[in-house]
Design a protein around this motif. Structure first.
Motif, PDB file in Angstrom:
ATOM      1  N   LEU A   3       8.489   5.243   9.096  1.00 40.17           N
ATOM      2  CA  LEU A   3       7.339   5.928   8.519  1.00 40.17           C
ATOM      3  C   LEU A   3       7.700   6.542   7.166  1.00 40.17           C
ATOM      4  O   LEU A   3       6.923   6.466   6.204  1.00 40.17           O
ATOM      5  CB  LEU A   3       6.855   7.013   9.483  1.00 40.17           C
ATOM      6  N   LEU A   4       8.885   7.120   7.081  1.00 40.33           N
ATOM      7  CA  LEU A   4       9.358   7.675   5.815  1.00 40.33           C
ATOM      8  C   LEU A   4       9.541   6.576   4.775  1.00 40.33           C
ATOM      9  O   LEU A   4       9.197   6.751   3.598  1.00 40.33           O
ATOM     10  CB  LEU A   4      10.682   8.409   6.061  1.00 40.33           C
ATOM     11  N   HIS A   5      10.057   5.442   5.205  1.00 42.14           N
ATOM     12  CA  HIS A   5      10.255   4.306   4.295  1.00 42.14           C
ATOM     13  C   HIS A   5       8.916   3.815   3.735  1.00 42.14           C
ATOM     14  O   HIS A   5       8.794   3.543   2.533  1.00 42.14           O
ATOM     15  CB  HIS A   5      10.976   3.186   5.043  1.00 42.14           C
ATOM     16  N   ILE A   6       7.925   3.729   4.589  1.00 42.34           N
ATOM     17  CA  ILE A   6       6.594   3.271   4.158  1.00 42.34           C
ATOM     18  C   ILE A   6       5.999   4.240   3.144  1.00 42.34           C
ATOM     19  O   ILE A   6       5.486   3.826   2.090  1.00 42.34           O
ATOM     20  CB  ILE A   6       5.675   3.108   5.380  1.00 42.34           C
ATOM     21  N   TRP A   7       6.072   5.524   3.446  1.00 40.81           N
ATOM     22  CA  TRP A   7       5.468   6.516   2.553  1.00 40.81           C
ATOM     23  C   TRP A   7       6.192   6.575   1.215  1.00 40.81           C
ATOM     24  O   TRP A   7       5.570   6.813   0.175  1.00 40.81           O
ATOM     25  CB  TRP A   7       5.468   7.884   3.228  1.00 40.81           C
ATOM     26  N   THR A   8       7.497   6.365   1.223  1.00 37.17           N
ATOM     27  CA  THR A   8       8.238   6.343  -0.041  1.00 37.17           C
ATOM     28  C   THR A   8       7.743   5.215  -0.923  1.00 37.17           C
ATOM     29  O   THR A   8       7.558   5.378  -2.143  1.00 37.17           O
ATOM     30  CB  THR A   8       9.744   6.181   0.220  1.00 37.17           C
ATOM     31  N   ARG A   9       7.494   4.051  -0.329  1.00 41.51           N
ATOM     32  CA  ARG A   9       6.982   2.915  -1.098  1.00 41.51           C
ATOM     33  C   ARG A   9       5.552   3.169  -1.576  1.00 41.51           C
ATOM     34  O   ARG A   9       5.199   2.839  -2.711  1.00 41.51           O
ATOM     35  CB  ARG A   9       7.028   1.642  -0.244  1.00 41.51           C
ATOM     36  N   LEU A  10       4.729   3.754  -0.718  1.00 43.92           N
ATOM     37  CA  LEU A  10       3.330   3.972  -1.089  1.00 43.92           C
ATOM     38  C   LEU A  10       3.197   5.017  -2.189  1.00 43.92           C
ATOM     39  O   LEU A  10       2.379   4.863  -3.107  1.00 43.92           O
ATOM     40  CB  LEU A  10       2.524   4.405   0.143  1.00 43.92           C
ATOM     41  N   ILE A  11       3.997   6.082  -2.124  1.00 41.99           N
ATOM     42  CA  ILE A  11       3.916   7.118  -3.158  1.00 41.99           C
ATOM     43  C   ILE A  11       4.327   6.560  -4.514  1.00 41.99           C
ATOM     44  O   ILE A  11       3.732   6.883  -5.545  1.00 41.99           O
ATOM     45  CB  ILE A  11       4.797   8.324  -2.769  1.00 41.99           C
ATOM     46  N   SER A  12       5.361   5.718  -4.522  1.00 45.31           N
ATOM     47  CA  SER A  12       5.810   5.145  -5.783  1.00 45.31           C
ATOM     48  C   SER A  12       4.813   4.133  -6.336  1.00 45.31           C
ATOM     49  O   SER A  12       4.750   3.915  -7.551  1.00 45.31           O
ATOM     50  CB  SER A  12       7.181   4.478  -5.607  1.00 45.31           C
ATOM     51  N   THR A  13       4.000   3.504  -5.459  1.00 48.14           N
ATOM     52  CA  THR A  13       3.028   2.510  -5.902  1.00 48.14           C
ATOM     53  C   THR A  13       1.729   3.147  -6.362  1.00 48.14           C
ATOM     54  O   THR A  13       1.180   2.801  -7.412  1.00 48.14           O
ATOM     55  CB  THR A  13       2.740   1.506  -4.769  1.00 48.14           C
ATOM     56  N   ASP A  14       1.200   4.090  -5.577  1.00 51.52           N
ATOM     57  CA  ASP A  14      -0.067   4.758  -5.908  1.00 51.52           C
ATOM     58  C   ASP A  14       0.129   6.260  -5.735  1.00 51.52           C
ATOM     59  O   ASP A  14      -0.319   6.858  -4.753  1.00 51.52           O
ATOM     60  CB  ASP A  14      -1.177   4.247  -4.991  1.00 51.52           C
ATOM     61  N   PRO A  15       0.816   6.905  -6.691  1.00 47.74           N
ATOM     62  CA  PRO A  15       1.160   8.322  -6.509  1.00 47.74           C
ATOM     63  C   PRO A  15      -0.036   9.246  -6.459  1.00 47.74           C
ATOM     64  O   PRO A  15      -0.045  10.200  -5.668  1.00 47.74           O
ATOM     65  CB  PRO A  15       2.058   8.630  -7.723  1.00 47.74           C
ATOM     66  N   ASP A  16      -1.056   8.997  -7.262  1.00 51.92           N
ATOM     67  CA  ASP A  16      -2.194   9.918  -7.319  1.00 51.92           C
ATOM     68  C   ASP A  16      -2.920  10.011  -5.985  1.00 51.92           C
ATOM     69  O   ASP A  16      -3.206  11.109  -5.483  1.00 51.92           O
ATOM     70  CB  ASP A  16      -3.168   9.486  -8.411  1.00 51.92           C
TER      71      ASP A  16
END
Length: 332
Positions: free
Chosen positions: A81-94
Motif C-alpha cells: 500500500l505504501l509502494h502504491i501511494w508513493t507512485r501515485l503521489i509522484s505521478t499526480d501530486p495535487d
C-alpha cells in the motif's frame, strides 16, 4: 514514449465509469490484490494514471485510513500500500495531496511508518513524505505536528549506518522554510557539524547531494548567525566535489544564503568594504559562486553565472525591492 502512452491512457479512460472491485469487500484478498497493483504501478506513470482513472483511488484511500493507526502491525498490507501511494503521489501530486490532507488521519499512515526497521519500508516512507510536503506548506505543518515525525528527528543522529538519500531529503524538507530552525536542530540532540560531516563525505554522490540540499533548506531569514556560519563552513568544504550534482546543489544553497543576507547589503556596496559578520558570510559565499562560474560542467557554470548576474543587478536596487529567484534544485 511514456508520455505518449500516458496521454493514450488518459484518452481511453476519460469516459470510464467507476468500477466495483471485489477485493475491496474481502480483507483476505487485500494482500494479493495490493501486490499485483504495486507491480502494475511499477510499469510507469501511464500505469499509475490508469489506476487513477478506473476509480481505484477511493478504495486504496480507505485502506490507507484503516491502516493509519498501526501500519506496522500488518506489513504484508502496509508495504504494498505504501509502494502504491508513493507512485501515485509522484505521478499526480495535487490530487493525492488534497485527499491526504482532507482526512486528518490519512497522512498519519506515512508518519507512523517512519518507525519501521525494515529498510525498504523506511525508504518508501521517506520518499512518500518528501513528495507530500514538496511545495505544500500546509502538508509540512501537518507532518511536523505528528509525534512519530518528531521521534524520527530525535533518533536521526543515532542511526547505526549512513541514512538513505531519501531520509536526508526528508530531513531537508522538514527544515525548509521553518522560522524555528534552531528548535529543529536542537531536536536532533547533536551539533550540526558532527551530524552532517559524515553525510557530506559519503562515497555516494546522491548522499552528498542530499546533504547539501538539506543544509540549503536549513537557511532562512533571521536564522542564528552562529548556525549560519556553521552551514556556510560545511558547504564551502564541498566546493571542489567531484560530482556536478553536488556542485549544482551548492549553487542552490548559496542562492538561499544570498537571499537571506542580501537585505543587509548596502546599495552600491563593494565586496571589499564588507566588515560585519553577516556581510563577511555573504562575501565568502559570493566568492564561492564566482568560482563555480568557472566550473567545468556547463550546467553548474551557467546556473552560477545567472545567480551572480542577479546579484549584480540587485545590488543597485533599493533594499526593499530586492528579491532573488532560487536556482532550480535537483528534483526529489
Amino acid at each position: 514514449e511514456p508520455t505518449l502512452r500516458a496521454h493514450y491512457a488518459v484518452e481511453l479512460t476519460a469516459a470510464r465509469p467507476q468500477i466495483n472491485f471485489p477485493f475491496a469487500e474481502s480483507p483476505a484478498r487485500h494482500p494479493r490484490a495490493l501486490q499485483l497493483l504495486a507491480r502494475f504501478c511499477d510499469l510507469g506513470p501511464w500505469a499509475c494514471l490508469e489506476c487513477l482513472h478506473v476509480g481505484i483511488h477511493p478504495y486504496i484511500l480507505k485502506l490507507l485510513q484503516t491502516a493509519a493507526p498501526q501500519p506496522l502491525a500488518a506489513p504484508h498490507v502496509s508495504l504494498p500500500l505504501l509502494h502504491i501511494w508513493t507512485r501515485l503521489i509522484s505521478t499526480d501530486p495535487d490530487c493525492c495531496r488534497f485527499d491526504l490532507m482532507k482526512d486528518p488521519s490519512a497522512h498519519l499512515f506515512f508518519c507512523n511508518c517512519l518507525a519501521s526497521t525494515d529498510p525498504p519500508m523506511a525508504i518508501e516512507t521517506a520518499a512518500a513524505l518528501v513528495s507530500f510536503v514538496h511545495d505544500n506548506d500546509e502538508g509540512l505543518r501537518l507532518v511536523l505536528e505528528a509525534p512519530p515525525v518528531l521521534d524520527w528527528l530525535a533518533a536521526f543522529p543515532r542511526r547505526p549506518a549512513l541514512p538513505d538519500p531519501w531520509a536526508i531529503l526528508l530531513l531537508g524538507k522538514l527544515w525548509h522554510g521553518q522560522d524555528a530552525t534552531d528548535a529543529l536542530v536542537d531536536l536532533l540532540g547533536t551539533p550540526l557539524s558532527p551530524l552532517m560531516l559524515p553525510l557530506l563525505g559519503a562515497a555516494s554522490f546522491l548522499t552528498r547531494a542530499a546533504a547539501v540540499f538539506a543544509l540549503g533548506n536549513l537557511v532562512c531569514d533571521g536564522m542564528d548567525e552562529r548556525l549560519l556560519a556553521e552551514v556556510v563552513q560545511l558547504l564551502l568544504g564541498r566546493i571542489a566535489d567531484c560530482s556536478s550534482h553536488v556542485r549544482l546543489e551548492l549553487v542552490v544553497a548559496f542562492s538561499r544564503i544570498i537571499a537571506a543576507r542580501f537585505a543587509f547589503l548596502p546599495e552600491d556596496a563593494c565586496l571589499d568594504t564588507l566588515h560585519h559578520d553577516h556581510q563577511l558570510v555573504l562575501k565568502l559565499v559570493l566568492r564561492a559562486v564566482m568560482a563555480l562560474c568557472l566550473d567545468p560542467h556547463r550546467t553548474v557554470a551557467v546556473v552560477a553565472g545567472r545567480l551572480l548576474d542577479q546579484v549584480r543587478v540587485l545590488r543597485s536596487t533599493a533594499p526593499n525591492d530586492r528579491s532573488i529567484v532560487f536556482a532550480a534544485s535537483v528534483p526529489p
